[in-house]
Write a protein that holds these residues in place. Structure first.
Motif, PDB file in Angstrom:
ATOM      1  N   GLN A  47       0.764  -1.155  -0.039  1.00 41.73           N
ATOM      2  CA  GLN A  47       0.069  -0.148   0.243  1.00 41.73           C
ATOM      3  C   GLN A  47       0.964   1.261   0.095  1.00 41.73           C
ATOM      4  OE1 GLN A  47      -1.860  -1.110   3.636  1.00 41.73           O
ATOM      5  NE2 GLN A  47      -3.747  -1.681   2.678  1.00 41.73           N
ATOM      6  N   LEU A  48       2.425   1.037   0.137  1.00 44.03           N
ATOM      7  CA  LEU A  48       3.013   2.241   0.264  1.00 44.03           C
ATOM      8  C   LEU A  48       3.094   3.262  -0.884  1.00 44.03           C
ATOM      9  CD1 LEU A  48       5.413   3.429   2.143  1.00 44.03           C
ATOM     10  CD2 LEU A  48       7.032   2.111   0.678  1.00 44.03           C
ATOM     11  N   GLU A  49       2.907   2.883  -2.170  1.00 41.04           N
ATOM     12  CA  GLU A  49       3.134   3.838  -3.329  1.00 41.04           C
ATOM     13  C   GLU A  49       1.950   4.626  -3.111  1.00 41.04           C
ATOM     14  OE1 GLU A  49       4.910   2.059  -6.796  1.00 41.04           O
ATOM     15  OE2 GLU A  49       6.391   1.169  -5.558  1.00 41.04           O
ATOM     16  N   GLN A  50       0.844   4.373  -3.085  1.00 39.58           N
ATOM     17  CA  GLN A  50      -0.291   5.168  -2.865  1.00 39.58           C
ATOM     18  C   GLN A  50      -0.308   6.102  -1.725  1.00 39.58           C
ATOM     19  OE1 GLN A  50      -2.977   5.370  -5.209  1.00 39.58           O
ATOM     20  NE2 GLN A  50      -3.329   7.069  -3.978  1.00 39.58           N
ATOM     21  N   MET A  51       0.173   5.535  -0.603  1.00 43.57           N
ATOM     22  CA  MET A  51       0.258   6.339   0.505  1.00 43.57           C
ATOM     23  C   MET A  51       1.211   7.487   0.367  1.00 43.57           C
ATOM     24  SD  MET A  51      -0.738   7.049   3.585  1.00 43.57           S
ATOM     25  CE  MET A  51      -1.420   6.257   4.695  1.00 43.57           C
ATOM     26  N   LEU A  52       2.347   7.152  -0.303  1.00 41.84           N
ATOM     27  CA  LEU A  52       3.284   7.949  -0.561  1.00 41.84           C
ATOM     28  C   LEU A  52       2.835   9.230  -1.217  1.00 41.84           C
ATOM     29  CD1 LEU A  52       6.540   6.119  -1.031  1.00 41.84           C
ATOM     30  CD2 LEU A  52       5.908   7.097   0.820  1.00 41.84           C
ATOM     31  N   GLN A  53       2.207   9.001  -2.339  1.00 40.64           N
ATOM     32  CA  GLN A  53       1.356   9.984  -3.139  1.00 40.64           C
ATOM     33  C   GLN A  53       0.338  10.728  -2.175  1.00 40.64           C
ATOM     34  OE1 GLN A  53      -0.213   8.603  -6.837  1.00 40.64           O
ATOM     35  NE2 GLN A  53       1.612   7.255  -7.056  1.00 40.64           N
ATOM     36  N   ASP A  54      -0.543  10.097  -1.441  1.00 40.57           N
ATOM     37  CA  ASP A  54      -1.362  10.920  -0.648  1.00 40.57           C
ATOM     38  C   ASP A  54      -0.763  11.534   0.606  1.00 40.57           C
ATOM     39  OD1 ASP A  54      -3.265   9.222  -2.116  1.00 40.57           O
ATOM     40  OD2 ASP A  54      -3.905   7.977  -0.750  1.00 40.57           O
ATOM     41  N   LEU A  55       0.531  11.191   0.924  1.00 37.72           N
ATOM     42  CA  LEU A  55       0.889  12.020   1.925  1.00 37.72           C
ATOM     43  C   LEU A  55       1.722  13.288   1.377  1.00 37.72           C
ATOM     44  CD1 LEU A  55       3.325   9.537   3.924  1.00 37.72           C
ATOM     45  CD2 LEU A  55       1.814  11.027   4.941  1.00 37.72           C
ATOM     46  N   GLN A  56       1.800  13.558   0.378  1.00 38.27           N
ATOM     47  CA  GLN A  56       2.418  14.657  -0.284  1.00 38.27           C
ATOM     48  C   GLN A  56       2.021  16.094   0.401  1.00 38.27           C
ATOM     49  OE1 GLN A  56       4.790  13.878  -3.020  1.00 38.27           O
ATOM     50  NE2 GLN A  56       5.630  15.847  -2.140  1.00 38.27           N
ATOM     51  N   PRO A  57       0.447  16.245   0.338  1.00 37.25           N
ATOM     52  CA  PRO A  57       0.279  17.595   0.840  1.00 37.25           C
ATOM     53  C   PRO A  57       0.389  18.062   2.450  1.00 37.25           C
ATOM     54  CG  PRO A  57      -1.743  16.376   0.068  1.00 37.25           C
ATOM     55  CD  PRO A  57      -0.524  15.520   0.063  1.00 37.25           C
ATOM     56  N   PHE A  58       0.869  16.817   3.133  1.00 35.12           N
ATOM     57  CA  PHE A  58       0.928  17.020   4.634  1.00 35.12           C
ATOM     58  C   PHE A  58       2.527  17.304   5.095  1.00 35.12           C
ATOM     59  CE2 PHE A  58      -2.495  14.351   3.584  1.00 35.12           C
ATOM     60  CZ  PHE A  58      -3.514  14.853   4.434  1.00 35.12           C
ATOM     61  N   ILE A  59       3.394  17.165   3.747  1.00 39.68           N
ATOM     62  CA  ILE A  59       4.827  17.056   4.255  1.00 39.68           C
ATOM     63  C   ILE A  59       5.539  18.190   3.567  1.00 39.68           C
ATOM     64  CG2 ILE A  59       6.777  15.834   3.636  1.00 39.68           C
ATOM     65  CD1 ILE A  59       5.176  13.387   4.344  1.00 39.68           C
ATOM     66  N   ASP A  60       6.406  18.974   4.476  1.00 41.80           N
ATOM     67  CA  ASP A  60       7.263  19.702   3.854  1.00 41.80           C
ATOM     68  C   ASP A  60       8.808  19.389   4.339  1.00 41.80           C
ATOM     69  OD1 ASP A  60       7.981  20.681   6.253  1.00 41.80           O
ATOM     70  OD2 ASP A  60       7.147  22.871   6.222  1.00 41.80           O
ATOM     71  N   LYS A  61      10.037  20.428   3.757  1.00 40.76           N
ATOM     72  CA  LYS A  61      11.231  19.898   3.996  1.00 40.76           C
ATOM     73  C   LYS A  61      11.713  19.697   5.540  1.00 40.76           C
ATOM     74  CE  LYS A  61      13.819  24.032   2.948  1.00 40.76           C
ATOM     75  NZ  LYS A  61      13.009  24.711   3.902  1.00 40.76           N
ATOM     76  N   GLU A  62      11.008  20.112   6.457  1.00 45.70           N
ATOM     77  CA  GLU A  62      11.013  19.783   7.647  1.00 45.70           C
ATOM     78  C   GLU A  62      10.502  18.970   8.421  1.00 45.70           C
ATOM     79  OE1 GLU A  62      13.374  21.924   9.048  1.00 45.70           O
ATOM     80  OE2 GLU A  62      13.271  23.215   7.410  1.00 45.70           O
ATOM     81  N   THR A  63       9.580  18.200   7.715  1.00 44.95           N
ATOM     82  CA  THR A  63       8.975  16.997   8.162  1.00 44.95           C
ATOM     83  C   THR A  63       9.724  15.720   8.240  1.00 44.95           C
ATOM     84  OG1 THR A  63       6.694  17.771   7.344  1.00 44.95           O
ATOM     85  CG2 THR A  63       6.807  15.624   7.896  1.00 44.95           C
ATOM     86  N   VAL A  64       9.789  15.149   9.508  1.00 43.80           N
ATOM     87  CA  VAL A  64      10.432  13.805   9.684  1.00 43.80           C
ATOM     88  C   VAL A  64       9.457  12.554   9.384  1.00 43.80           C
ATOM     89  CG1 VAL A  64      10.616  14.044  12.106  1.00 43.80           C
ATOM     90  CG2 VAL A  64      11.983  12.514  10.948  1.00 43.80           C
TER      91      VAL A  64
END
Ligand SMILES: NC(=O)C1=CN([C@@H]2O[C@H](COP(=O)(O)OP(=O)(O)OC[C@H]3O[C@@H](n4cnc5c(N)ncnc54)[C@H](OP(=O)(O)O)[C@@H]3O)[C@@H](O)[C@H]2O)C=CC1
Ligand SMILES: CC(C)(CO)C(=O)C(=O)O
Length: 303
Positions: A78-95
């Motif tokens: 399920q990872l690839e879909q999740m990586l796309q879905d996560l995009q709006p929640f992440i900036d360069k400071e997000t760990v």
């Protein structure tokens, strides 16, 4: 610190709930059906370490705002879909701290975001969702281990550790996270492999001489493949893993066996499949691994 738990299944539901119980700011990234279930029934954790129920904050992929820490808790497929879905929640400071079993997910995550944004992580726990969405946690061990790749004790790692401090689960910062992940990978690939092959929990397998011997041989094959691929493993890792399996409760099942019993997809390609490919590339024969993986492939094909 704002935590986003990506995937509210067994692992995400458990560790996210323990963080919430500890007074932290936690949101779960879920799909609509899980969002509705959580809105109606709440998040309910039934654990041998204490139950906890609450109304969780949830978001779906369309409701983006930036988070400080993401605990990534999907299955490998399920990872690839999740990586796309996560995009709006992440900036360069997000760990991002992935808690999946295995190793192959790391390259996918660091390619999608960046290596600096990703720490290593793993969990030792037996947790699963029942049909009604309850998180069941049944193992005495409920430990999350994470850390920076270079082993340093960074401010961000310390901040995450602190967020869990005083919670009911055990959370540890590792100075050797890559090694820890390989070792856990060896453990789970062998344990999920034999429990799935013999359709039994760990107890009966370790007690019958033939199946115990098979398990030991499987660990040796996998250990050798991993070492040849450059993994650093403790010199006595095979003995340590057998000791751990001997100390587990008799009825302990792998999450893979539970998934097989429910007719669900498994992480076989991500765990045993990658090792079988490495063995092939190394030109080594690994008969126990091949039997374990063939069994899983036949299940995936519906036999
Ligand atoms: N369970 C255990 O005891 C242990 C598991 N692990 C590892 O942890 C990882 C997670 O396992 P586990 O928690 O059991 O898996 P689960 O299937 O219980 O949980 C995964 C959750 O992620 C959700 N999900 C997947 N994709 C998305 C998406 N795009 N958006 C929102 N939600 C999504 C799924 O929701 P949906 O139902 O909608 O697909 C599901 O609720 C695996 O790699 C496993 O090997 C490691 C140690 C122990
Ligand atoms: C064996 C266990 C429960 C140990 O954490 C596990 O990792 C899994 O089943 O995925």
């Amino acid at each position: 610190m704002k935590f986003l738990v990506a995937g509210a299944g067994g692992v995400g539901g458990y560790f996210g709930s323990r963080l919430d119980e500890n007074g932290e700011d936690v949101t779960f990234l879920v799909r609509e059906s899980r969002q509705n279930q959580l809105a109606q029934s709440g998040m309910n954790v039934h654990s041998i370490h204490g139950n906890y129920s609450f109304t969780p904050k949830t978001v779906t992929k369309t409701e983006g705002s930036i988070f400080d820490v993401v605990l990534l808790c999907t299955k490998s497929y399920q990872l690839e879909q999740m990586l796309q879905d996560l995009q709006p929640f992440i900036d360069k400071e997000t760990v991002i701290i992935p808690l999946l079993n295995g190793m192959a997910h790391l390259e996918k995550i660091t390619n999608h975001f960046s290596r600096e944004q990703v720490m290593g992580g793993l969990v030792f726990i037996e947790a699963y969702l029942s049909q009604d969405g309850t998180v069941h946690q049944t193992s005495s061990t409920h430990r999350m281990v994470f850390g920076e790749w270079d082993g340093t004790s960074s401010r961000r790692a310390e901040a995450v550790r602190k967020a869990f401090e005083g919670s009911r689960c055990e959370v540890k910062v590792s100075t050797e996270i890559e090694k820890d992940m390989w070792e856990k990978y060896l453990f789970i690939a062998a344990m999920s492999g034999v429990t799935s092959l013999f359709s039994q929990p760990v107890g009966p397998i370790r007690e019958l001489a033939w199946t115990r011997g098979y398990l030991i041989q499987l660990i040796k094959e996998m250990e050798s493949i991993m070492r040849k691929s450059g993994a650093h493993l403790s010199s006595d890792i095979a003995e340590k893993h057998m000791k751990t399996m001997d100390a587990m409760k008799y009825e302990m099942k792998s999450s893979m066996l539970r998934d097989l019993e429910l007719g669900k997809k498994t992480e076989a390609s991500h765990l045993q499949g990658i090792l079988a490919e490495l063995a092939h590339a190394q030109g080594v024969s690994a008969p126990c691994l091949q039997t374990v993986f063939s069994n899983l492939q036949l299940h995936e094909q519906g036999f």
